[in-house]
Motif scaffolding. Structure first.
Motif, PDB file in Angstrom:
ATOM      1  N   ASP A   1      20.346 -11.524   7.841  1.00  0.00           N
ATOM      2  CA  ASP A   1      21.489 -11.357   8.734  1.00  0.00           C
ATOM      3  C   ASP A   1      21.304 -10.146   9.636  1.00  0.00           C
ATOM      4  O   ASP A   1      21.609 -10.196  10.828  1.00  0.00           O
ATOM      5  CB  ASP A   1      22.766 -11.212   7.897  1.00  0.00           C
ATOM      6  CG  ASP A   1      24.013 -11.152   8.756  1.00  0.00           C
ATOM      7  OD1 ASP A   1      24.313 -12.120   9.467  1.00  0.00           O
ATOM      8  OD2 ASP A   1      24.700 -10.098   8.709  1.00  0.00           O
ATOM      9  N   HIS A   2      20.766  -9.071   9.094  1.00  0.00           N
ATOM     10  CA  HIS A   2      20.562  -7.849   9.874  1.00  0.00           C
ATOM     11  C   HIS A   2      19.592  -8.070  11.028  1.00  0.00           C
ATOM     12  O   HIS A   2      19.839  -7.601  12.147  1.00  0.00           O
ATOM     13  CB  HIS A   2      20.047  -6.747   8.951  1.00  0.00           C
ATOM     14  CG  HIS A   2      19.647  -5.497   9.661  1.00  0.00           C
ATOM     15  ND1 HIS A   2      20.561  -4.611  10.192  1.00  0.00           N
ATOM     16  CD2 HIS A   2      18.418  -4.987   9.946  1.00  0.00           C
ATOM     17  CE1 HIS A   2      19.924  -3.599  10.767  1.00  0.00           C
ATOM     18  NE2 HIS A   2      18.616  -3.809  10.631  1.00  0.00           N
ATOM     19  N   VAL A   3      18.499  -8.783  10.780  1.00  0.00           N
ATOM     20  CA  VAL A   3      17.477  -8.956  11.826  1.00  0.00           C
ATOM     21  C   VAL A   3      17.777 -10.136  12.735  1.00  0.00           C
ATOM     22  O   VAL A   3      17.054 -10.369  13.703  1.00  0.00           O
ATOM     23  CB  VAL A   3      16.072  -9.113  11.207  1.00  0.00           C
ATOM     24  CG1 VAL A   3      15.724  -7.901  10.361  1.00  0.00           C
ATOM     25  CG2 VAL A   3      15.944 -10.400  10.399  1.00  0.00           C
ATOM     26  N   GLY A   4      18.819 -10.902  12.418  1.00  0.00           N
ATOM     27  CA  GLY A   4      19.212 -12.005  13.281  1.00  0.00           C
ATOM     28  C   GLY A   4      18.518 -13.316  12.998  1.00  0.00           C
ATOM     29  O   GLY A   4      18.504 -14.212  13.847  1.00  0.00           O
ATOM     30  N   ASP A   5      17.928 -13.474  11.815  1.00  0.00           N
ATOM     31  CA  ASP A   5      17.290 -14.730  11.425  1.00  0.00           C
ATOM     32  C   ASP A   5      18.367 -15.634  10.830  1.00  0.00           C
ATOM     33  O   ASP A   5      18.583 -15.677   9.616  1.00  0.00           O
ATOM     34  CB  ASP A   5      16.183 -14.451  10.412  1.00  0.00           C
ATOM     35  CG  ASP A   5      15.351 -15.694  10.083  1.00  0.00           C
ATOM     36  OD1 ASP A   5      15.833 -16.809  10.337  1.00  0.00           O
ATOM     37  OD2 ASP A   5      14.239 -15.527   9.541  1.00  0.00           O
ATOM     38  N   THR A   6      19.077 -16.360  11.687  1.00  0.00           N
ATOM     39  CA  THR A   6      20.256 -17.111  11.250  1.00  0.00           C
ATOM     40  C   THR A   6      19.910 -18.234  10.278  1.00  0.00           C
ATOM     41  O   THR A   6      20.675 -18.509   9.353  1.00  0.00           O
ATOM     42  CB  THR A   6      20.998 -17.690  12.467  1.00  0.00           C
ATOM     43  OG1 THR A   6      20.073 -18.479  13.251  1.00  0.00           O
ATOM     44  CG2 THR A   6      21.566 -16.577  13.335  1.00  0.00           C
ATOM     45  N   GLU A   7      18.762 -18.882  10.480  1.00  0.00           N
ATOM     46  CA  GLU A   7      18.396 -19.977   9.585  1.00  0.00           C
ATOM     47  C   GLU A   7      18.137 -19.468   8.175  1.00  0.00           C
ATOM     48  O   GLU A   7      18.646 -20.023   7.197  1.00  0.00           O
ATOM     49  CB  GLU A   7      17.148 -20.691  10.130  1.00  0.00           C
ATOM     50  CG  GLU A   7      16.771 -21.914   9.317  1.00  0.00           C
ATOM     51  CD  GLU A   7      15.574 -22.644   9.912  1.00  0.00           C
ATOM     52  OE1 GLU A   7      14.913 -23.387   9.173  1.00  0.00           O
ATOM     53  OE2 GLU A   7      15.312 -22.457  11.119  1.00  0.00           O
ATOM     54  N   ARG A   8      17.363 -18.387   8.068  1.00  0.00           N
ATOM     55  CA  ARG A   8      17.079 -17.821   6.755  1.00  0.00           C
ATOM     56  C   ARG A   8      18.356 -17.250   6.127  1.00  0.00           C
ATOM     57  O   ARG A   8      18.586 -17.391   4.915  1.00  0.00           O
ATOM     58  CB  ARG A   8      16.028 -16.727   6.887  1.00  0.00           C
ATOM     59  CG  ARG A   8      15.629 -16.086   5.556  1.00  0.00           C
ATOM     60  CD  ARG A   8      14.730 -14.880   5.769  1.00  0.00           C
ATOM     61  NE  ARG A   8      14.342 -14.245   4.520  1.00  0.00           N
ATOM     62  CZ  ARG A   8      13.787 -13.042   4.437  1.00  0.00           C
ATOM     63  NH1 ARG A   8      13.544 -12.338   5.552  1.00  0.00           N
ATOM     64  NH2 ARG A   8      13.469 -12.531   3.270  1.00  0.00           N
ATOM     65  N   ALA A   9      19.202 -16.621   6.950  1.00  0.00           N
ATOM     66  CA  ALA A   9      20.456 -16.063   6.441  1.00  0.00           C
ATOM     67  C   ALA A   9      21.338 -17.154   5.856  1.00  0.00           C
ATOM     68  O   ALA A   9      21.953 -16.984   4.794  1.00  0.00           O
ATOM     69  CB  ALA A   9      21.193 -15.319   7.547  1.00  0.00           C
ATOM     70  N   GLY A  10      21.393 -18.307   6.534  1.00  0.00           N
ATOM     71  CA  GLY A  10      22.202 -19.406   6.030  1.00  0.00           C
ATOM     72  C   GLY A  10      21.701 -19.929   4.700  1.00  0.00           C
ATOM     73  O   GLY A  10      22.486 -20.207   3.782  1.00  0.00           O
ATOM     74  N   ARG A  11      20.355 -20.085   4.579  1.00  0.00           N
ATOM     75  CA  ARG A  11      19.785 -20.555   3.305  1.00  0.00           C
ATOM     76  C   ARG A  11      20.060 -19.552   2.186  1.00  0.00           C
ATOM     77  O   ARG A  11      20.438 -19.925   1.064  1.00  0.00           O
ATOM     78  CB  ARG A  11      18.273 -20.755   3.447  1.00  0.00           C
ATOM     79  CG  ARG A  11      17.852 -21.931   4.295  1.00  0.00           C
ATOM     80  CD  ARG A  11      16.383 -22.264   4.038  1.00  0.00           C
ATOM     81  NE  ARG A  11      15.524 -21.097   4.154  1.00  0.00           N
ATOM     82  CZ  ARG A  11      14.925 -20.710   5.283  1.00  0.00           C
ATOM     83  NH1 ARG A  11      15.135 -21.391   6.409  1.00  0.00           N
ATOM     84  NH2 ARG A  11      14.125 -19.648   5.300  1.00  0.00           N
ATOM     85  N   ALA A  12      19.868 -18.265   2.496  1.00  0.00           N
ATOM     86  CA  ALA A  12      20.091 -17.234   1.471  1.00  0.00           C
ATOM     87  C   ALA A  12      21.558 -17.175   1.073  1.00  0.00           C
ATOM     88  O   ALA A  12      21.888 -16.997  -0.110  1.00  0.00           O
ATOM     89  CB  ALA A  12      19.629 -15.879   1.992  1.00  0.00           C
ATOM     90  N   PHE A  13      22.442 -17.358   2.047  1.00  0.00           N
ATOM     91  CA  PHE A  13      23.878 -17.319   1.749  1.00  0.00           C
ATOM     92  C   PHE A  13      24.262 -18.457   0.815  1.00  0.00           C
ATOM     93  O   PHE A  13      24.988 -18.265  -0.170  1.00  0.00           O
ATOM     94  CB  PHE A  13      24.673 -17.406   3.056  1.00  0.00           C
ATOM     95  CG  PHE A  13      26.149 -17.230   2.874  1.00  0.00           C
ATOM     96  CD1 PHE A  13      26.716 -15.970   2.802  1.00  0.00           C
ATOM     97  CD2 PHE A  13      26.995 -18.332   2.777  1.00  0.00           C
ATOM     98  CE1 PHE A  13      28.089 -15.798   2.635  1.00  0.00           C
ATOM     99  CE2 PHE A  13      28.361 -18.176   2.602  1.00  0.00           C
ATOM    100  CZ  PHE A  13      28.910 -16.898   2.539  1.00  0.00           C
TER     101      PHE A  13
END
Length: 783
Positions: free
Chosen positions: A143-155
């Motif tokens: 989320d901090h670096v703006g990788d929305t796809e990875r952030a969504g999977r991690a969330f």
């Protein structure tokens, strides 16, 4: 520092260093402690390493924390058995903030943070922990670096993984998860997710503080303005001045800046000058500078770029000057993060915040919201700032017929839109209907008439007229028991009164406070009433002593609700001091009683004793025997810890008051209550002089003959209750007398009472619980 030669000395050195203020000196001492602990073996070294990690975390040297943490891991790999349970938990728990905490420091390379994240995942799996904390940490990075796809999977993985002992507290997780939903544009889902935190079901040291701040703009965007206002008034006192909650303070400033409350935002900025210090951490400072720039841009847009405002120490600032400086600082810091991350995500987020446009022209908060005069703001030397409250406010009285009270009818005589013309015919007709309804005590007609007058008048009337109109409509709605409507219009009245007449504003705030108190909205009421108190003039020709006492009384109630008994006592004592000169002393007596109770809860025992004594005397003066008895009993309990004999004498006095009132009273209701209070007083007297062991439940005498005296008192109480219709009440009294009889040596009498209770409750399911108590007393005899 004294040489450390064993574990005991090490523990003492760590304890002493923990008493020092957080900062570089504490961290340096922790480094010295670790150097000496190495010589004492692995167990000592581990304790010292975790002490150094903690010292670094709360200092400007936080970036150094990775070195001692890596050392802790090496010690673990060498011999895990040296780690006790606390050290083992600390090792794995610290993985989370050592990893994601480094995101806040642009000097720490992203590759190093990712490596620690990978290491955390590996070691958590080996230790048998779930993926929940791992996926949470991965989400923070993405989320901090703006990788929305990875952030969504991690969330999604975060939510799906089972909670275990390494998961953050439920309140903190919920607050951060809701923020993600809001960031994704789903404010409604965010607010639903936050509900368990906002309503108090999930709490911790930092929640609901942060969730209240995060909810502000989502609630405004959803049109849930009352909730947004409540969360601001409730939430800001929780975070005011806290460095660790700087993000939350910034959100409150942002909320005010975007809802037409720029003056309130300036006050919040003036509360936190330390946030501008250059040695603060980059990430929260970036957010604070961004919201400062947003606020200053709003002031410039309002034509107030020349306003002197709070800013970094060392010089005086105008709004226009600080706007440019704060924008530059925020974007410069964002650029450092982006350079580290290899993305533009942080700068884009900061820029979006800087470009935010107001969501509302005005959301009344019940607090003064008028900008200070040009040139007011900070001292000429650029030192200590002065808040908008202290500076005085702009606003010229206009278009009012002296609306100084909430009495209906004043508005009908108010001047028109330009301060001199008559109101339009439609407005005048609506006001006439209001007056006619008022004469007929027709609340429905009054509400309809005033509502129509306000609607027909539109934006034309002067502020004073509008303040009076909303205030009177608020009172009508309160009389109809429509508290939400009354609160809404009272907020409007305060906002317009601030633009017209300071004395009227006090009245409006007091009435707003009354409606909030009636709804038990204490957190909202407190700041409103505090501001009313600041401006209140108790002279008879202005607001009067009655208003002063009432405001103080309510503020005491608000403090009591916050579990701040010392603050509550302060307000109640101040109110009592005013009321002591009044011809009728009932309010004085009640305030003295409330103050005594609060002082006792605050641990001010001697002051509480004096206050109880004074209150009991005042109830004598008012002729209220029942309250005199209850207050006298409370006084005895307050004295008991210091002097049991004196407490007993005071209880004897309560009994005599009760007996005298029973002899004199002719009021059937009062007589019925006194007949209950006499045995209650006797029983409390028995308990005051007999010491009950909290572990065994058995009584012991506090002085020679105390048990026998207590039994006699309880026995008399039992005889008074014997013919009572309240069988449960008699059973309770009889079993107390039985216990005291056994403990004082009158075993036969005690067992006789036990048998009487058992016979009385036989076959009665509702009274079955007394059987266990009776059996316990029998066991004491046989044992």
């Amino acid at each position: 520092m004294t040489e450390i030669t064993d574990l005991a000395m090490l523990q003492e050195a760590i304890w002493e260093n923990n008493q020092r203020p957080h900062g570089t000196s504490q961290a340096a001492a922790a480094e010295n402690i670790l150097a000496q602990a190495e010589l004492l073996g692995p167990e000592a070294e581990i304790k010292a390493v975790f002490h150094l990690i903690s010292a670094y975390e709360f200092s400007a040297d936080r970036h150094k924390v990775l070195v001692p943490f890596a050392r802790a891991l090496r010690l673990w790999d060498q011999d895990p058995s040296v780690f006790d349970h606390a050290a083992t938990r600390a090792l794995f728990w610290d993985f989370k903030w050592v990893t994601t905490g480094m995101l806040d420091l642009p000097r720490v390379p992203l590759a190093a943070i990712e490596n620690w994240q990978t290491e955390m995942e590996r070691r958590y799996r080996l230790a048998g922990h779930t993926d929940r904390a791992v996926r949470m940490s991965e989400f923070y990075i993405a989320d901090h670096v703006g990788d929305t796809e990875r952030a969504g999977r991690a969330f999604d993985g975060w939510l799906a993984a089972e909670r275990d002992e390494m998961a953050d507290c439920h309140a903190c997780e919920t607050a951060r998860q809701g923020e993600f939903y809001s960031d994704q544009g789903d404010d409604a889902k965010a607010v639903r997710h936050w509900e368990p935190v906002l309503d108090g079901r999930l709490t911790c040291a930092e929640e609901p503080h942060r969730a209240l701040a995060r909810s502000l703009l989502p609630l405004v965007r959803l049109g849930r303005l009352d909730e947004a206002r409540t969360n601001h008034l409730r939430g800001y006192p929780m975070v005011k001045g806290s460095e660790s909650l700087m993000h939350s303070v910034a959100k409150h400033i942002e909320f005010c800046a975007l809802t037409g409350n720029e003056a309130r935002a300036l006050e919040l900025l003036a509360d936190t000058p330390g946030y501008f210090q250059a040695d603060g951490e980059p990430e929260p400072r970036m957010g604070f500078y961004a919201v400062t720039a947003l606020l200053m841009d709003r002031l410039v847009a309002l034509g107030r770029g020349d306003l002197r405002v709070t800013g970094p120490a060392g010089r005086a600032w105008t709004a226009a000057e600080l706007a440019g400086h704060a924008r530059t600082e925020a974007l410069t810091l964002a650029g450092r993060f982006d350079a580290r991350n290899g993305t533009t995500a942080v700068s884009e987020r900061v820029q979006a915040g800087l470009d935010a446009r107001p969501l509302l022209d005005r959301l009344p908060l019940g607090l003064r919201a008028v900008l200070p005069t040009a040139g007011a703001g900070v001292s000429p030397a650029g030192g200590t700032p002065t808040s908008a409250v202290a500076q005085g406010l702009v606003g010229t009285p206009a278009g009012t017929a002296g609306v100084a009270t909430a009495e209906a009818g004043d508005v009908a005589d108010a001047e028109g839109a330009d301060g001199g013309d008559e109101m339009p015919a439609a407005v005048r007709a609506a006001l006439d209907r209001y007056e006619k309804a008022r004469e007929n005590e027709d609340l429905t007609g009054m509400r309809a008439g005033m509502s129509e007058a306000i609607d027909q008048a539109g934006e034309a009337p002067a502020p004073g007229w509008r303040a009076g109109a909303h205030l009177q409509l608020s009172e009508v709605l309160a009389a109809e028991e429509d508290l939400p409507g009354a609160v809404h219009h009272a907020y409007e009245a305060v906002a317009w009164a601030d633009l017209s007449d300071r004395n009227v504003a006090v009245v409006a705030r007091t009435r707003l406070g009354a409606h909030l108190m009636a709804g038990r909205r204490f957190d909202e009421a407190a700041p409103v009433l505090e501001q009313a108190l600041t401006d209140l003039d108790p002279s008879p020709e202005v607001h009067g002593e009655g208003t002063l006492v009432q405001v103080r009384w309510w503020l005491g109630d608000c403090a009591a609700d916050r579990h701040e008994p010392a603050e509550a006592a302060k307000h109640w004592l101040a109110a009592a001091q005013v009321a002591q000169h009044w011809p009728e002393q009932d309010d004085h007596a009640m305030l003295a009683t409330l103050a005594a109770e609060a002082l006792e809860r605050a641990g001010e025992n001697l002051s509480a004793e004096l206050a109880y004594e004074r209150a009991a005397d005042l109830w004598v003066e008012t002729g209220d025997a029942l309250r005199q008895v209850r207050t006298t009993r409370a006084w005895a309990w307050a004295v008991r810890g210091r002097d049991v004999a004196e407490a007993g004498r005071i209880m004897t006095g309560a009994t005599r008051v009760c007996e005298a009132a029973l002899a004199d009273s002719t009021d059937p209701d009062e007589l019925a209550e006194l007949r209950l209070q006499l045995p209650e007083t006797l029983e409390q007297h028995a308990r005051v002089i007999a010491d009950e062991d909290v572990e065994t439940g058995r009584f012991g005498g506090l002085y020679a003959g105390a048990l026998e005296e207590a039994y006699a008192l309880a026995s008399r109480a039992e005889s008074l209750l014997r013919e009572s219709d309240d069988v449960a009440r008699w059973c309770r009294g009889a079993l107390l007398a039985a216990e005291l009889a056994v403990e004082s040596g009158s075993t036969a009498s005690g067992l006789e009472l036990v048998a009487a209770v058992e016979a009385r409750i036989e076959g009665d399911e509702e009274l079955r619980g007394f059987g266990g108590h009776a059996g316990w007393i029998r066991d004491q005899v046989t044992s």
